[in-house]
Design a protein around this motif. Structure first.
Motif, mmCIF file in Angstrom:
data_model
loop_
_atom_site.group_PDB
_atom_site.id
_atom_site.type_symbol
_atom_site.label_atom_id
_atom_site.label_comp_id
_atom_site.label_asym_id
_atom_site.label_seq_id
_atom_site.Cartn_x
_atom_site.Cartn_y
_atom_site.Cartn_z
ATOM 1 N N GLU A 1 0.828 -1.201 0.000
ATOM 2 C CA GLU A 1 0.000 0.000 0.000
ATOM 3 C C GLU A 1 0.871 1.263 0.000
ATOM 4 O O GLU A 1 0.561 2.246 -0.665
ATOM 5 N N ASN B 1 3.117 6.229 -5.275
ATOM 6 C CA ASN B 1 2.934 6.322 -6.718
ATOM 7 C C ASN B 1 4.215 5.956 -7.461
ATOM 8 O O ASN B 1 4.682 6.704 -8.330
ATOM 9 N N ARG C 1 2.159 1.870 -3.436
ATOM 10 C CA ARG C 1 1.082 2.400 -4.274
ATOM 11 C C ARG C 1 0.851 3.878 -3.949
ATOM 12 O O ARG C 1 0.752 4.713 -4.843
ATOM 13 N N LEU C 2 0.815 4.198 -2.659
ATOM 14 C CA LEU C 2 0.570 5.585 -2.259
ATOM 15 C C LEU C 2 1.730 6.494 -2.662
ATOM 16 O O LEU C 2 1.531 7.674 -2.951
ATOM 17 N N LEU D 1 -2.544 0.914 -9.652
ATOM 18 C CA LEU D 1 -1.232 1.576 -9.631
ATOM 19 C C LEU D 1 -0.709 1.626 -11.063
ATOM 20 O O LEU D 1 -0.611 0.595 -11.732
ATOM 21 N N ASP E 1 -5.297 8.570 2.142
ATOM 22 C CA ASP E 1 -5.645 8.641 0.718
ATOM 23 C C ASP E 1 -4.525 9.325 -0.064
ATOM 24 O O ASP E 1 -3.646 9.972 0.504
ATOM 25 N N VAL E 2 -4.598 9.161 -1.380
ATOM 26 C CA VAL E 2 -3.519 9.634 -2.257
ATOM 27 C C VAL E 2 -3.304 11.146 -2.124
ATOM 28 O O VAL E 2 -2.156 11.611 -2.116
ATOM 29 N N GLN E 3 -4.395 11.889 -2.005
ATOM 30 C CA GLN E 3 -4.272 13.355 -1.928
ATOM 31 C C GLN E 3 -3.485 13.768 -0.681
ATOM 32 O O GLN E 3 -2.612 14.637 -0.760
ATOM 33 N N VAL F 1 -1.347 11.963 0.971
ATOM 34 C CA VAL F 1 0.048 11.536 0.829
ATOM 35 C C VAL F 1 0.814 12.509 -0.065
ATOM 36 O O VAL F 1 1.964 12.845 0.205
ATOM 37 N N SER F 2 0.135 13.013 -1.121
ATOM 38 C CA SER F 2 0.859 13.902 -2.043
ATOM 39 C C SER F 2 1.238 15.219 -1.361
ATOM 40 O O SER F 2 2.144 15.908 -1.818
#
Ligand code: SF4
Ligand code: SF4
Lengths: 405, 88
Positions: A14, A20, A17-18, A48, A182-184, A186-187
């Motif tokens: 995970e 990216n 994936r996060l 991914l 969530d991805v946002q 993490v970014s």
């Protein structure tokens, strides 16, 4: 953000994936296999967007990561034990070429005899390759540490590869509630990969890995040393940001009830959780004991450890590893860090948990008892100790129960 | 110690590409040229060229993009039909 009940391997997948990642190159090996399986699934179902390179060996997997990182891609791999040993040669290239690759190591002992169970021999045998090394205690910490690792090693002050190490089965196959961001979110912590190093570029061709003669080789090594030490600064900043965004706090060295402790036990990895419980039990009996968990092993936090440990009277080091012919590896590092202190504690080394033997409450209780005896005697009788030896096997083989280094 | 890359940290051992940026192979001082009038089309140069870049259809042709200028073809030609010409 969602709390999920996942294993250490799933947490590692995970995290990749996060983060990216652009390229995953790996070869399956127990107990790392499910990391690769999860990622292969994520890539095939489009969760991914990455290039999945299923290499024919770990040597090739690491070589593929080196190639990917050289074009500026964020590269990820995971391995263990024999696989990591096979990667050994390429690890030096990755560090020397200053490539920020993350590899999750699912710690497993090395043959022979064959064992698929946990100890730190595999990753600690790579300690001089120029890779950062982090040792984690929980499934949550695996996920978090991969994100922190990318953020730190892609920093232009650092630019070196990193291992995130978890004990095989103990963590890799243990399921725990893990907060999966969530991805946002993490970014905000880990921006998209933007290589700050020379990359392979058709418009600006370069020759990499050229020869260095005796007049410069040493300086290349020194540059790596300086960058590795710079990582402390980058790590502090990352920990602060991480806490702000995710609310979880990390340190290179984590302490538990050490402030007024006479006796301190130092260790790495999952045993710290068990040790904390024993510390609580002993504290409730009035014993002044504490615990130090070394999270960052490379760079080695010498200064922090000096500050924390020089007030203690006895320090025990629990090593889930052994440098055969010497002592435990964490012990060597800690003892040498404290040597020049005007006031330094007595130190004792405890080897336990090799080849997956459980480090249970009893093991840690015996260690504290031995440290207490040392405190009362005022000198170290035995430097190297085996608190959880299998006496039956020793007696069948006629091996001495009592021997010192 | 005059390479520009020495000035930038962190160091990884790389240098700007020299000849390889413009050449498919390294520098070549001379190029082998076939005298078609003397050539008997025996094919020995085609066999011996270590780069495998000589073709022989209607005539012998050397791919100069990859020819290293080793001169083996010249040495092997029984008709002395190949000779070096200066590149510059
Ligand atoms: S000079 Fe060498 S490389 Fe060039 S065509 Fe002749 S044999 Fe081949
Ligand atoms: S070896 Fe000489 S004669 Fe034979 S094909 Fe080549 S150039 Fe012609």
């Amino acid at each position: 953000m969602a709390i999920e009940f996942i294993s250490g391997c799933k947490a590692a997948a995970e995290a990749a994936r996060l983060a990216n990642v652009d390229v995953v190159a790996a070869y399956p090996i127990t107990p790392q296999t499910s990391i690769v399986e999860y990622l292969a699934k994520d890539v095939s179902n489009g969760r991914l967007k990455a290039e999945m390179v299923l290499a024919e060996s770990e040597h090739s997997a690491m070589s593929a990561c080196v190639g990917a990182s050289m074009v500026g891609a964020r590269a990820f791999t995971a391995t263990a034990s024999q696989g990591l040993a096979l990667m050994h040669e390429v690890l030096f290239y990755a560090a020397g070429l200053r490539l920020p690759i993350v590899s999750v190591i699912v710690n497993r002992s090395l043959a022979s005899p064959v064992s698929i169970f946990a100890d730190f021999k595999d990753s600690l045998a790579q300690r001089d390759t120029g890779w950062l090394q982090f040792y984690v205690e929980s499934c949550q910490e695996i996920l978090d540490s991969v994100l922190i690792a990318y953020r730190v090693i892609e920093d232009s002050r650092v630019l070196l590869p990193a291992f995130v190490c978890m004990e095989g089965f103990v963590l890799s196959h243990l399921s725990e509630p893990v907060d999966v961001p969530d991805v946002q979110t993490v970014s905000k912590f880990l921006p998209a990969c933007d290589p700050k190093y020379p990359t392979l570029d058709l418009k600006d061709p370069k020759i990499f890995n050229v020869m260095a003669f005796p007049d410069t080789y040493e300086e290349f090594e020194r540059d790596k040393q300086i960058s590795m030490l710079n990582a402390f600064e980058a790590l502090q900043e990352a920990y602060q940001d991480f806490e702000k965004i995710f609310g979880r706090k990390y340190q290179d060295v984590e302490t538990y009830r050490v402030e007024d402790a006479d006796i301190v036990l130092a260790t790495m990895g999952a045993a710290a959780g068990t040790a904390m419980m024993v510390v609580d039990q002993l504290r409730s009996l009035g014993e002044r004991v504490g615990l130090v968990k070394v999270r960052t092993f490379r760079p080695f936090p010498r200064r922090q450890l000096r500050e924390i440990l020089s007030h203690a009277r006895v320090v025990g080091v629990l090593d889930r590893d052994l440098s055969i012919g010497s002592t435990g590896i964490l012990f060597q590092e800690l003892q040498s860090s404290l040597y020049n202190q005007p006031q330094r504690p007595l130190m004792q080394n405890f080897i336990a948990g090799l080849g997956g033997r459980d480090i249970h409450q009893g093991t840690i209780g015996a260690i504290f008892q031995s440290l207490k005896d040392t405190l009362q005697k005022g000198f170290v009788e035995k430097n190297l100790n085996w608190p959880d030896e299998n006496r039956e096997v020793l007696s069948i083989w006629g091996l001495p129960v009592d021997h010192d280094d | 110690m005059t390479h520009p890359w020495y000035k930038s940290r962190p160091f990884s051992a790389w240098i700007p590409a020299g000849l390889s940026a413009t050449h498919k192979v390294g520098d070549r001082k001379e190029r082998p040229v076939v005298d078609e009038a003397a050539c008997s089309m025996c094919g020995l140069c085609w066999i011996y060229c270590p780069e495998g870049i000589i073709s022989r259809d209607a005539r012998i042709q050397i791919n100069y993009e990859y020819c290293r200028g080793c001169g083996i073809c010249i040495e092997e030609c029984p008709k002395h039909a190949i000779s070096f010409e200066d590149e510059r």
